[in-house]
Motif scaffolding. Structure first.
Motif, PDB file in Angstrom:
ATOM      1  N   LEU A 322       1.438   9.193  -2.099  1.00  0.00           N
ATOM      2  CA  LEU A 322       1.200   9.332  -3.540  1.00  0.00           C
ATOM      3  C   LEU A 322      -0.256   9.686  -3.816  1.00  0.00           C
ATOM      4  CD1 LEU A 322       3.318   6.333  -4.868  1.00  0.00           C
ATOM      5  CD2 LEU A 322       3.938   8.750  -4.786  1.00  0.00           C
ATOM      6  N   ASN A 323      -1.147   9.211  -2.993  1.00  0.00           N
ATOM      7  CA  ASN A 323      -2.564   9.543  -3.127  1.00  0.00           C
ATOM      8  C   ASN A 323      -2.776  11.048  -2.967  1.00  0.00           C
ATOM      9  OD1 ASN A 323      -5.269   8.376  -3.462  1.00  0.00           O
ATOM     10  ND2 ASN A 323      -5.640   9.173  -1.397  1.00  0.00           N
ATOM     11  N   GLN A 324      -2.109  11.645  -1.962  1.00  0.00           N
ATOM     12  CA  GLN A 324      -2.198  13.094  -1.757  1.00  0.00           C
ATOM     13  C   GLN A 324      -1.600  13.846  -2.945  1.00  0.00           C
ATOM     14  OE1 GLN A 324      -3.689  14.701   0.681  1.00  0.00           O
ATOM     15  NE2 GLN A 324      -3.961  13.184   2.299  1.00  0.00           N
ATOM     16  N   TYR A 325      -0.446  13.383  -3.412  1.00  0.00           N
ATOM     17  CA  TYR A 325       0.204  14.039  -4.549  1.00  0.00           C
ATOM     18  C   TYR A 325      -0.685  14.002  -5.792  1.00  0.00           C
ATOM     19  CZ  TYR A 325       4.772  14.239  -2.175  1.00  0.00           C
ATOM     20  OH  TYR A 325       5.813  14.525  -1.328  1.00  0.00           O
ATOM     21  N   LEU A 326      -1.267  12.835  -6.094  1.00  0.00           N
ATOM     22  CA  LEU A 326      -2.108  12.701  -7.283  1.00  0.00           C
ATOM     23  C   LEU A 326      -3.361  13.553  -7.182  1.00  0.00           C
ATOM     24  CD1 LEU A 326      -1.841   8.900  -8.103  1.00  0.00           C
ATOM     25  CD2 LEU A 326      -1.297  10.778  -9.653  1.00  0.00           C
ATOM     26  N   LEU A 369       5.716  25.009   2.742  1.00  0.00           N
ATOM     27  CA  LEU A 369       4.602  24.479   1.967  1.00  0.00           C
ATOM     28  C   LEU A 369       4.047  23.193   2.576  1.00  0.00           C
ATOM     29  CD1 LEU A 369       2.939  24.926  -0.646  1.00  0.00           C
ATOM     30  CD2 LEU A 369       4.608  23.468  -1.830  1.00  0.00           C
ATOM     31  N   PHE A 370       4.896  22.463   3.321  1.00  0.00           N
ATOM     32  CA  PHE A 370       4.493  21.183   3.903  1.00  0.00           C
ATOM     33  C   PHE A 370       4.013  21.328   5.351  1.00  0.00           C
ATOM     34  CE2 PHE A 370       7.008  20.029   0.291  1.00  0.00           C
ATOM     35  CZ  PHE A 370       6.455  18.845  -0.176  1.00  0.00           C
ATOM     36  N   CYS A 390       1.686  14.202   4.228  1.00  0.00           N
ATOM     37  CA  CYS A 390       2.768  13.569   3.453  1.00  0.00           C
ATOM     38  C   CYS A 390       4.100  13.656   4.189  1.00  0.00           C
ATOM     39  CB  CYS A 390       2.894  14.229   2.080  1.00  0.00           C
ATOM     40  SG  CYS A 390       1.499  13.913   0.974  1.00  0.00           S
ATOM     41  N   ARG A 391       4.412  14.822   4.714  1.00  0.00           N
ATOM     42  CA  ARG A 391       5.690  14.978   5.413  1.00  0.00           C
ATOM     43  C   ARG A 391       5.738  14.119   6.669  1.00  0.00           C
ATOM     44  NH1 ARG A 391       7.817  20.751   7.603  1.00  0.00           N
ATOM     45  NH2 ARG A 391       5.939  20.534   8.874  1.00  0.00           N
TER      46      ARG A 391
END
Length: 420
Positions: A322-326, A369-370, A390-391
């Motif tokens: 979630l840190n990467q996403y944010l 993309l990942f 993330c993946r």
């Protein structure tokens, strides 16, 4: 009593005639007998030689068959004048292989070849039968009769006999199933492609990473040198904010590099499962990024905060994802807001980070993309490692990651975890 001389002469004459008769008859009979014995001896010797040769042929045949069985080959012959095939042996172990019945012509066989290979096979056999070439070798796909399935076949063929003018009379060849070989070749080609692609991406990464590090580092050093000379409190605060922003960016780059290096060196490591409140984790993340969002005029909110569940999994890894996403959401969003949320979908917790940013082209919203070192926009600073991390993290949690996006409308990056 005296024997007459005439009787004595007659007896001597008779004995002489009998001896001559014996010699006249006996010698030829003896010669004939010797000839017969000689012929019988020669026949006996030839028979022994034939038996010995036959035993050698038998041994050779056993060895020959053993080689054919080990290699799973089919041996065929082709009469050039009639163009008719015949099988000598067939040790292919697949039931769906094309079997050549008696009287099958070469054209019938080619009809079973997959359409994209028919011209190549036909041309090769025509050249062989006409004597243009001595050996024909090809790999092609065969169509399984009455199905839409195909299999890979490899054929070797060579001229067996020729006439006085050197024209081919017969051809002998082999057939072999090579499906497993082709699968290995395909796997090796994929491995080579991925290795080359990874090497290319790493080269691009190394070429760009110096720029990615140097840009914030130069800003930090430059603004730090200017800071003591600034008299205005407002200007001083602006410089301090710029130093903080570049410091955060620089630390983020190093964090991504270190995280990826750890994953490559030691794998994901042991899971540290615990039960925690997802709402509390969301609060920590929103507090962390609140200042950064405010500086860009963005809102950062939590959807349906009162309904967020308890999770039992590795909290640190969920937090890292979630840190990467944010971080990406705030980076690529210039207006609107960033939303954290969680819903239940098909027995899984669907955790997401949604933004109102620039969005991602539809053709890039896939697994690619990942992958490592992939960047949506090459002109925006970043290592291209975040989504790959993330993946990797999600896989260790038996979860999945993905993205949904519309260009110029925003993106939603998500993480699916089992409810158990």
């Amino acid at each position: 009593m005296t024997v007459p001389s005439s009787i004595v002469l007659f007896s001597l004459r008779s004995l002489l005639q009998l001896e001559v008769l014996v010699w006249l008859v006996g010698v030829p009979v003896l010669v004939i007998a010797l000839v017969i014995l000689a012929l019988q001896y020669r026949q006996h010797k030839a028979l022994k030689f034939d038996l010995k040769l036959l035993s050698k042929v038998k041994v050779h045949s056993v060895e020959y068959d053993l080689v054919l069985k080990a290699m799973k080959l089919a041996i065929w012959r082709l009469d050039v004048s009639t163009r008719v095939f015949s099988f000598d042996t067939d040790y292919r172990d697949n039931n769906d292989s094309v079997v050549i019945p008696p009287g099958t012509t070469i054209d019938d066989i080619i009809d079973h070849v997959a359409p994209e290979y028919q011209d190549m096979v036909r041309s090769g056999y025509d050249d062989l039968l006409s004597g243009k070439i001595d050996v024909f070798h090809a790999q092609y796909q065969m169509q399984v009769p009455h199905t839409d399935r195909t299999y890979w076949s490899e054929s070797f063929a060579t001229i067996d006999k020729r006439d006085n003018q050197g024209n081919p009379l017969s051809v002998v060849g082999t057939l072999m199933r090579i499906d497993q070989q082709k699968e290995i070749e395909s796997a090796l080609m994929d491995a080579v492609y991925h290795a080359e692609e990874s090497d290319r991406l790493k080269s691009a990464f190394l070429a760009n990473i110096s720029h990615e590090i140097r840009t914030p580092l130069n800003a930090i050093v430059g603004f730090s040198d200017v800071l003591p000379m600034v008299e205005s409190d407002e200007e001083r605060q602006n410089l301090i904010n710029l130093i903080k922003q570049n410091n955060t960016q620089l630390l983020r780059i190093f964090d991504d590099i270190v995280s990826m290096s750890k994953l490559e060196a030691r794998g994901a490591g042991e899971l540290k499962k615990s039960t925690f409140e997802l709402g509390q984790l969301f609060k920590e993340l929103t507090d962390k990024y609140r200042l950064q969002a405010d500086e860009k005029g963005l809102g950062i909110v939590v959807a349906q905060e009162e309904m967020l569940p308890m999770l039992t999994t590795d909290r640190d890894r969920v937090r890292e994802i979630l840190n990467q996403y944010l971080n990406n959401a705030i980076k690529f969003t210039t207006a609107g807001q960033v939303t954290l949320g969680c819903t239940e979908q098909e027995g899984k917790w669907h955790i997401y980070v949604q933004d109102t940013g620039k969005g991602i082209p539809q053709e890039m919203c896939n697994e690619h993309l990942f992958e490592r070192f992939v960047k949506v926009d090459e002109f925006i600073p970043g290592t291209g490692l975040g989504l790959s991390i993330c993946r990797s993290m999600a896989l260790t949690l038996n979860g999945e990651v993905g993205v949904e996006s519309k260009l110029n409308e925003g993106s939603t990056f998500w993480l699916d975890l089992d409810k158990a």
